[in-house]
Design a protein around this motif. Sequence first.
Motif, short mmCIF file in Angstrom:
data_model
loop_
_atom_site.label_atom_id
_atom_site.label_comp_id
_atom_site.label_asym_id
_atom_site.label_seq_id
_atom_site.Cartn_x
_atom_site.Cartn_y
_atom_site.Cartn_z
N PHE A 61 0.82 -1.21 0.00
CA PHE A 61 0.00 0.00 0.00
C PHE A 61 0.86 1.26 0.00
CE2 PHE A 61 -2.76 -3.28 1.74
CZ PHE A 61 -3.92 -3.08 1.02
N GLU A 62 2.09 1.10 -0.44
CA GLU A 62 2.99 2.24 -0.51
C GLU A 62 2.49 3.30 -1.48
OE1 GLU A 62 7.67 3.22 -1.65
OE2 GLU A 62 6.97 1.14 -1.50
N ALA A 63 1.91 2.86 -2.60
CA ALA A 63 1.39 3.81 -3.58
C ALA A 63 0.23 4.61 -3.00
CB ALA A 63 0.95 3.07 -4.84
N TRP A 64 -0.61 3.96 -2.19
CA TRP A 64 -1.72 4.66 -1.56
C TRP A 64 -1.21 5.73 -0.60
CZ3 TRP A 64 -7.14 3.80 -1.95
CH2 TRP A 64 -7.50 2.81 -2.86
N ASP A 65 -0.21 5.35 0.18
CA ASP A 65 0.36 6.32 1.12
C ASP A 65 0.98 7.50 0.39
OD1 ASP A 65 1.29 7.05 3.91
OD2 ASP A 65 3.23 6.84 2.91
N LYS A 66 1.66 7.22 -0.69
CA LYS A 66 2.29 8.30 -1.45
C LYS A 66 1.24 9.18 -2.11
CE LYS A 66 5.87 9.26 -4.88
NZ LYS A 66 6.93 8.68 -5.73
N ALA A 67 0.20 8.57 -2.68
CA ALA A 67 -0.86 9.35 -3.31
C ALA A 67 -1.54 10.26 -2.30
CB ALA A 67 -1.89 8.43 -3.96
N TRP A 68 -1.68 9.80 -1.08
CA TRP A 68 -2.38 10.58 -0.05
C TRP A 68 -1.51 11.69 0.54
CZ3 TRP A 68 -7.09 11.60 1.43
CH2 TRP A 68 -7.33 12.10 2.70
N SER A 69 -0.22 11.42 0.71
CA SER A 69 0.58 12.36 1.52
C SER A 69 1.79 12.96 0.83
CB SER A 69 1.04 11.65 2.80
OG SER A 69 1.83 10.51 2.48
N SER A 70 2.30 12.39 -0.26
CA SER A 70 3.56 12.92 -0.80
C SER A 70 3.66 12.93 -2.32
CB SER A 70 4.74 12.10 -0.23
OG SER A 70 4.65 10.75 -0.62
N ALA A 71 2.61 12.60 -3.04
CA ALA A 71 2.66 12.64 -4.50
C ALA A 71 2.83 14.08 -4.97
CB ALA A 71 1.40 12.03 -5.10
N CYS A 72 3.55 14.26 -6.06
CA CYS A 72 3.83 15.61 -6.57
C CYS A 72 2.64 16.13 -7.37
CB CYS A 72 5.08 15.60 -7.44
SG CYS A 72 6.60 15.29 -6.52
N ILE A 73 2.13 17.27 -6.97
CA ILE A 73 1.04 17.95 -7.65
C ILE A 73 1.59 19.29 -8.13
CG2 ILE A 73 -1.28 18.91 -7.43
CD1 ILE A 73 -1.70 16.92 -5.10
N GLY A 74 1.95 19.33 -9.40
CA GLY A 74 2.65 20.51 -9.89
C GLY A 74 4.06 20.54 -9.32
N THR A 75 4.38 21.61 -8.61
CA THR A 75 5.72 21.76 -8.02
C THR A 75 5.74 21.38 -6.55
OG1 THR A 75 5.25 24.09 -7.53
CG2 THR A 75 6.32 23.58 -9.64
N GLU A 76 4.60 21.02 -5.97
CA GLU A 76 4.53 20.68 -4.55
C GLU A 76 4.22 19.20 -4.39
OE1 GLU A 76 1.67 23.18 -2.70
OE2 GLU A 76 2.91 25.00 -2.83
N CYS A 77 5.01 18.52 -3.58
CA CYS A 77 4.81 17.09 -3.34
C CYS A 77 4.12 16.90 -2.00
CB CYS A 77 6.14 16.35 -3.40
SG CYS A 77 6.95 16.43 -5.01
N VAL A 78 2.81 17.18 -1.97
CA VAL A 78 2.05 17.16 -0.73
C VAL A 78 0.92 16.14 -0.75
CG1 VAL A 78 2.60 19.54 -0.13
CG2 VAL A 78 0.62 19.06 -1.57
N GLY A 79 0.74 15.43 -1.83
CA GLY A 79 -0.31 14.43 -1.90
C GLY A 79 -1.70 15.03 -2.00
N LEU A 80 -2.70 14.15 -1.93
CA LEU A 80 -4.09 14.56 -2.13
C LEU A 80 -4.81 14.97 -0.86
CD1 LEU A 80 -5.36 11.80 -4.62
CD2 LEU A 80 -4.90 14.20 -5.15
N ARG A 81 -4.15 14.84 0.29
CA ARG A 81 -4.85 15.04 1.55
C ARG A 81 -5.54 16.40 1.64
NH1 ARG A 81 -1.09 13.55 6.20
NH2 ARG A 81 0.19 15.05 5.05
N GLY A 82 -4.81 17.47 1.38
CA GLY A 82 -5.38 18.80 1.49
C GLY A 82 -6.46 19.06 0.45
N TYR A 83 -6.30 18.51 -0.73
CA TYR A 83 -7.28 18.72 -1.80
C TYR A 83 -8.54 17.90 -1.56
CZ TYR A 83 -3.12 20.71 -3.86
OH TYR A 83 -1.98 21.46 -4.08
N PHE A 84 -8.39 16.75 -0.91
CA PHE A 84 -9.55 15.96 -0.50
C PHE A 84 -10.40 16.78 0.48
CE2 PHE A 84 -11.87 12.85 1.98
CZ PHE A 84 -12.21 11.88 1.05
N LEU A 85 -9.74 17.44 1.41
CA LEU A 85 -10.45 18.30 2.37
C LEU A 85 -11.12 19.46 1.65
CD1 LEU A 85 -11.17 19.04 5.27
CD2 LEU A 85 -8.98 20.23 5.45
#
Length: 291
Positions: A61-85
Motif C-alpha cells: 500500500f505504498e502507492a496509496w500512502d504516497k498518493a495521499w501524503s507525498s505525490a507531486c502535484i505541480g511543483t509541490e509534493c504534498v499528496g491529495l490530503r489537502g485537496y480531498f479536504l
Amino acid sequence: MNTDLQGFSRYLGGRLFIYLALVLVALVYLMPLWVMIVTSVKDLDEIYNGSFIGLPQHITFEAWDKAWSSACIGTECVGLRGYFLNSILMVVPAVALSTLIGALNGYTLTKWEFKGANVLFGLLLFGCFLPFQAVLLPIAQSLGYLGLAGSIKGLILVHTVYGISFTTLFFRNYFVGLPGDLTRAALVDGAGFFRIFWSIMLPASIPIIVVSCIWQFTQIWNDFLFGVSFTSGSNTPITVALNNIVNVTAGRKQYNVDMAAAMVAGIPTLVVYILAGRYFVRGLTAGAVKG
C-alpha cells in the motif's frame, strides 16, 4: 409430457443465456475498476515486468500512502490530503444549500401557485440544459465582482446556483404528487408558509431529499471544469489535483500512484452509492420523474 419438458428446457436455456450475458457485461464494465485496484497495490517493478490485470505477487500500500501524503502535484509534493479536504468543504455546503433552495422552490411552485409559476419553472428548467462552457465567462466575471475568484467559497456559490435547476425539478415533481389537503389543513390550523414547509413538506419528502443529495454530491464531487476554471493553487478540488498528479512525471511513470490517487478521488462517490443507492431508486419511483 415431452412438450412440457421441451418448454422447460427452452425457458431454462433462455434464463441461462440472460444470466451469462449479464455476467459478461458486468465483467467488461468492472474491468477498469479491477485494473485500478490491482495496479494500485503493486510495486513499479512488478507493473513494468508483468501485466496490468494480473493479481499482485506482493501486495503493498505504498502507492496509496504516497498518493495521499507525498505525490507531486505541480511543483509541490504534498499528496491529495489537502485537496480531498477542499472537496469536502466544497461539496457539503453546496449540496445542502442547493437541496434546500430546490425544496423551497418546488414547494412554492406546487403548493403556493401564483401567476406565471409555470413560466418561471420553465426558465429554471432551462438551466438543466445549459452547457458549462456557455457560462464560464459570466461566472468568472461575477466571482471577480464578488471577490470570490480563486476560492472555495466561490466554487460553493457556483455549484449551488448551477444545481438549483435540477433540485427544483426533483422537488417540484415530487410535491405535485402530495395531496393539497395537507397544506389547506395546516392553513386552517394557523400554520404559515415556513411552518408548513419545515413541519409537513420536508418530513414527507425524505426520499426525494436523498435523490437530490446523491445527485448533487456526485455532480459536484466529480466536477473538473468549474474547479480548474475558478480555483487555483492550494484551493483546487481533488479532481484538479488528480489531473496534476497524472500529468507530472519524473523518471518512470508511476502507474500505481496514479491508480491509487484515482481510487482515493473516486471512493466517496462509490461509498455514497453503496450506502444510499437503493434510496435513490426509491426516491425516483416516488416522484422524481413525475409531473
